[in-house]
Enzyme design. Structure first.
Site, PDB file in Angstrom:
ATOM      1  N   SER A 114       0.880  -1.163  -0.128  1.00  0.00           N
ATOM      2  CA  SER A 114      -0.062  -0.028  -0.066  1.00  0.00           C
ATOM      3  C   SER A 114       0.870   1.382  -0.095  1.00  0.00           C
ATOM      4  O   SER A 114       1.906   1.383   0.812  1.00  0.00           O
ATOM      5  CB  SER A 114      -0.872  -0.029   1.269  1.00  0.00           C
ATOM      6  OG  SER A 114      -1.587   1.257   1.376  1.00  0.00           O
ATOM      7  N   SER A 153      -0.549   3.999   0.855  1.00  0.00           N
ATOM      8  CA  SER A 153      -1.226   5.181   1.599  1.00  0.00           C
ATOM      9  C   SER A 153      -0.321   5.598   2.778  1.00  0.00           C
ATOM     10  O   SER A 153      -0.470   6.751   3.036  1.00  0.00           O
ATOM     11  CB  SER A 153      -2.706   4.428   2.348  1.00  0.00           C
ATOM     12  OG  SER A 153      -3.383   4.243   1.235  1.00  0.00           O
ATOM     13  N   LYS A 181     -14.322  -3.163   2.211  1.00  0.00           N
ATOM     14  CA  LYS A 181     -14.803  -2.137   1.938  1.00  0.00           C
ATOM     15  C   LYS A 181     -16.611  -2.309   2.233  1.00  0.00           C
ATOM     16  O   LYS A 181     -17.184  -1.579   2.727  1.00  0.00           O
ATOM     17  CB  LYS A 181     -14.786  -1.553   0.459  1.00  0.00           C
ATOM     18  CG  LYS A 181     -13.751  -0.955   0.396  1.00  0.00           C
ATOM     19  CD  LYS A 181     -13.313  -0.226  -1.015  1.00  0.00           C
ATOM     20  CE  LYS A 181     -11.790   0.363  -1.246  1.00  0.00           C
ATOM     21  NZ  LYS A 181     -11.770   1.018  -2.590  1.00  0.00           N
ATOM     22  N   ASP A 223     -13.642   7.491  -2.830  1.00  0.00           N
ATOM     23  CA  ASP A 223     -13.003   6.791  -4.175  1.00  0.00           C
ATOM     24  C   ASP A 223     -13.687   7.769  -5.208  1.00  0.00           C
ATOM     25  O   ASP A 223     -12.890   7.983  -6.219  1.00  0.00           O
ATOM     26  CB  ASP A 223     -13.444   5.450  -4.210  1.00  0.00           C
ATOM     27  CG  ASP A 223     -12.788   4.602  -3.347  1.00  0.00           C
ATOM     28  OD1 ASP A 223     -11.517   5.014  -2.960  1.00  0.00           O
ATOM     29  OD2 ASP A 223     -13.013   3.477  -3.050  1.00  0.00           O
ATOM     30  N   GLY A 231     -17.135  -2.225 -16.344  1.00  0.00           N
ATOM     31  CA  GLY A 231     -17.096  -3.095 -15.020  1.00  0.00           C
ATOM     32  C   GLY A 231     -18.519  -2.756 -14.237  1.00  0.00           C
ATOM     33  O   GLY A 231     -19.390  -1.758 -14.572  1.00  0.00           O
ATOM     34  N   ALA A 232     -18.795  -3.481 -13.347  1.00  0.00           N
ATOM     35  CA  ALA A 232     -19.981  -3.460 -12.389  1.00  0.00           C
ATOM     36  C   ALA A 232     -19.849  -3.917 -11.101  1.00  0.00           C
ATOM     37  O   ALA A 232     -20.764  -4.067 -10.484  1.00  0.00           O
ATOM     38  CB  ALA A 232     -21.206  -4.237 -13.267  1.00  0.00           C
ATOM     39  N   GLY A 233     -18.628  -4.043 -10.758  1.00  0.00           N
ATOM     40  CA  GLY A 233     -18.368  -4.169  -9.287  1.00  0.00           C
ATOM     41  C   GLY A 233     -18.231  -3.319  -8.259  1.00  0.00           C
ATOM     42  O   GLY A 233     -18.632  -2.220  -8.666  1.00  0.00           O
ATOM     43  N   GLY A 234     -17.518  -3.264  -7.248  1.00  0.00           N
ATOM     44  CA  GLY A 234     -17.430  -2.447  -6.332  1.00  0.00           C
ATOM     45  C   GLY A 234     -16.887  -1.178  -6.638  1.00  0.00           C
ATOM     46  O   GLY A 234     -17.198  -0.035  -6.341  1.00  0.00           O
ATOM     47  N   THR A 264     -20.744  -9.145 -17.590  1.00  0.00           N
ATOM     48  CA  THR A 264     -22.156  -9.972 -17.274  1.00  0.00           C
ATOM     49  C   THR A 264     -22.991  -8.590 -17.213  1.00  0.00           C
ATOM     50  O   THR A 264     -22.966  -7.995 -16.465  1.00  0.00           O
ATOM     51  CB  THR A 264     -21.957 -10.580 -15.740  1.00  0.00           C
ATOM     52  OG1 THR A 264     -20.834 -11.274 -15.738  1.00  0.00           O
ATOM     53  CG2 THR A 264     -23.073 -11.368 -15.288  1.00  0.00           C
ATOM     54  N   MET A 308      -8.404   2.541 -14.090  1.00  0.00           N
ATOM     55  CA  MET A 308      -8.212   2.636 -12.553  1.00  0.00           C
ATOM     56  C   MET A 308      -6.934   2.067 -12.003  1.00  0.00           C
ATOM     57  O   MET A 308      -6.772   2.514 -10.602  1.00  0.00           O
ATOM     58  CB  MET A 308      -9.501   1.990 -11.899  1.00  0.00           C
ATOM     59  CG  MET A 308     -10.719   3.180 -11.794  1.00  0.00           C
ATOM     60  SD  MET A 308     -11.832   2.790 -10.634  1.00  0.00           S
ATOM     61  CE  MET A 308     -13.187   3.709 -11.107  1.00  0.00           C
TER      62      MET A 308
END
Ligand code: ATR
Length: 282
Positions: free
Chosen positions: A15, A17, A66, A102, A126-129, A152, A221
């Site tokens: 990370s 961060s 998350k 985000d 995409g269609a995730g988180g 999907t 991303m």
């Protein structure tokens, strides 16, 4: 006493961060520490509780926790509620407050890249988180069209239906979903954002041609992987400019820092330092 913060995830060793927040703290003369915490996959709640009990003031939350952080928070911002995911926790007044920075991080980075989002056409892959977290901030930025395409298709359709339920005024006509091929319906796009995890296995979604408007930006991303398969494809399909997610990472951190400390760091120098250590995009 030095205020303690941390990023929690699994894995967490790489990370950036802690370095980002240390730079922000130095720049704004804030007395704080920021560490990286590895939580076992079944031990998120216990790790947060322990950090809080030892005087921790706030945490950033990353993959894969998350959604669990969202469920744990007993107060949520509107953005976190719409995202159904939390990347920033604040421990205040005996409460666990959940925020998601985000999406606003992405919008800020796009602004830095010279994208005035109001009135533009945006394609989200995409269609995730990762997608769920950025839909509301993109709509709030005033995009004219937001098309969500996914491998999907049902998942993309479900995502915009969920938003409609939460927004309580139906699916805005700016928001559409479908397959890769369906994405041509709202084309051409000024900005195309890859939020699939395909780049992690160096694959690109099989996009049809004709998606990129003249002068358009292709945004992946992920960061630190140089020219990904998606960015390569975007260049071949006519995207004028390419960007990775490093700026989004720095901007979401800046939003969390501002929330915790009440002071907004300048992100340009931090972005430049991190960028210098990464492989080039061209
Ligand atoms: P995240 O939280 O990172 O969004 P996720 O919820 O697992 O992770 O979602 C991953 C996204 O990447 C999904 O949209 C997934 O598509 P499906 O919904 O069809 O599974 C997409 N994805 C993963 N690998 C992909 C690939 N090789 N090509 C295209 N899309 C891919």
């Amino acid at each position: 006493m030095t205020d303690r913060y941390a990023v929690i995830g699994n894995p967490i060793a790489h990370s950036k961060s802690p370095a980002i927040h240390a730079a922000f703290a130095a720049q704004t003369a804030q007395d704080l520490s920021y560490e990286a915490l590895l939580a076992p996959l079944d031990g998120f709640a216990a790790a947060v509780a322990a950090f809080r009990a030892s005087g921790g003031r706030g945490m950033n939350v990353t993959v894969p926790f998350k959604e669990e952080a969202f469920r744990m928070a007993n107060r949520l911002t509107e953005r976190a509620r719409l995202a159904q995911a939390v990347n920033t926790l604040s421990f205040e007044d005996g409460e666990i407050k959940g925020e998601n920075t985000d999406g606003i991080g992405l919008v800020r980075d796009l602004e830095h890249l010279g994208c005035e989002l109001a009135g533009t056409r945006v394609l989200l892959l995409g269609a995730g988180g990762a997608v769920r977290g950025v839909v509301a901030p993109l709509l709030q930025a005033g995009v004219a069209r937001l098309f969500i395409a996914n491998r999907t298709v049902g998942r993309a359709e479900k995502l915009i239906e969920d938003f409609a339920d939460q927004l309580m005024y139906g699916i805005p006509n700016t928001l559409n979903a479908g397959s890769w091929a369906d994405a041509t319906k709202d084309a051409p796009y000024d900005v195309v954002i890859n939020a699939t995890s395909a780049s992690l296995s160096d694959e690109a979604p099989p996009l049809p041609s004709g998606l990129y408007a003249p002068g358009s930006l292709a945004y992946d991303m992920v960061y630190g992987r140089g020219l990904t398969a998606y960015l390569k494809q975007a260049r071949e399909q006519g995207a004028a400019r390419l960007a990775d997610g490093l700026g989004m990472l720095v901007e979401q951190a800046a939003e969390a820092f501002a929330l915790w400390r009440g002071v907004r760091p300048d992100t340009a120098a931090v972005r430049a330092t991190l960028r210098a250590a990464l492989p080039p995009l061209a």
